[in-house]
Motif scaffolding. Structure first.
Motif: not given
Length: 166
Positions: A31-33, A41-46, A51-59
């Protein structure tokens, strides 16, 4: 003796081929991002499709992670809404995608203070960084692992909005 040499040469050739590791350029057919959210603050990228999270990363972030980037050299990662501006396949940090910082408001504020707003803010990998790659170490960019950057690079398109939150 001759068959042993041929056998050894074949073993070496196959071994080297297996170590090739493939290209850093991946294909993405999901699916298109439609947007990116960075929660500093959480050091996260989505990466999201609506509204659906495709991927989650620690940053990792800039070495002064609290607050909005205002000036060149302040070590802060910007906050606000920006856009993916370009892909850089020859990045110093494996691969990178540009973020449209500074926008007009960032430029005007820095000019009013008699300073440069800085720029060249990216999402990038870690290759060739000589530091620890731990904690917040960038000059204001968003860093992920090289493997994650390969995935992100393939998923993002120019003008995808990125919302960078405190």
């Amino acid at each position: 003796m001759f068959p042993i040499r041929i056998l050894l040469m074949l073993v070496v050739a196959f071994g080297l081929a297996a170590c090739g590791g493939g290209s850093k350029f991946r294909k993405y057919n999901g699916p298109e991002v439609t947007s990116i959210q960075v929660h500093k603050g959480a050091r996260k990228m989505y990466l999201l499709h609506h509204s659906k999270v495709l991927e989650e990363y620690d940053i990792s972030l800039g070495f002064q992670p609290v607050g909005h980037k205002q000036f060149e050299g302040d070590g802060k990662t910007p906050e606000g809404t920006y856009f993916i501006s370009h892909h850089n396949p020859k990045s110093r940090y494996h691969l990178s995608v540009g973020i449209s910082y500074p926008n007009a408001a960032d430029q005007a504020y820095a000019a009013a203070m008699g300073k440069s707003p800085g720029g060249d803010i990216m999402i990038h990998g870690r290759t060739r960084y000589k530091g620890t790659n731990e904690g917040d170490w960038t000059a204001g960019c968003i860093a992920v692992t090289d493997r994650e950057m390969e995935e992100i690079y393939s998923m993002l398109r120019r003008n995808t909005p990125i919302h960078i939150l405190p």
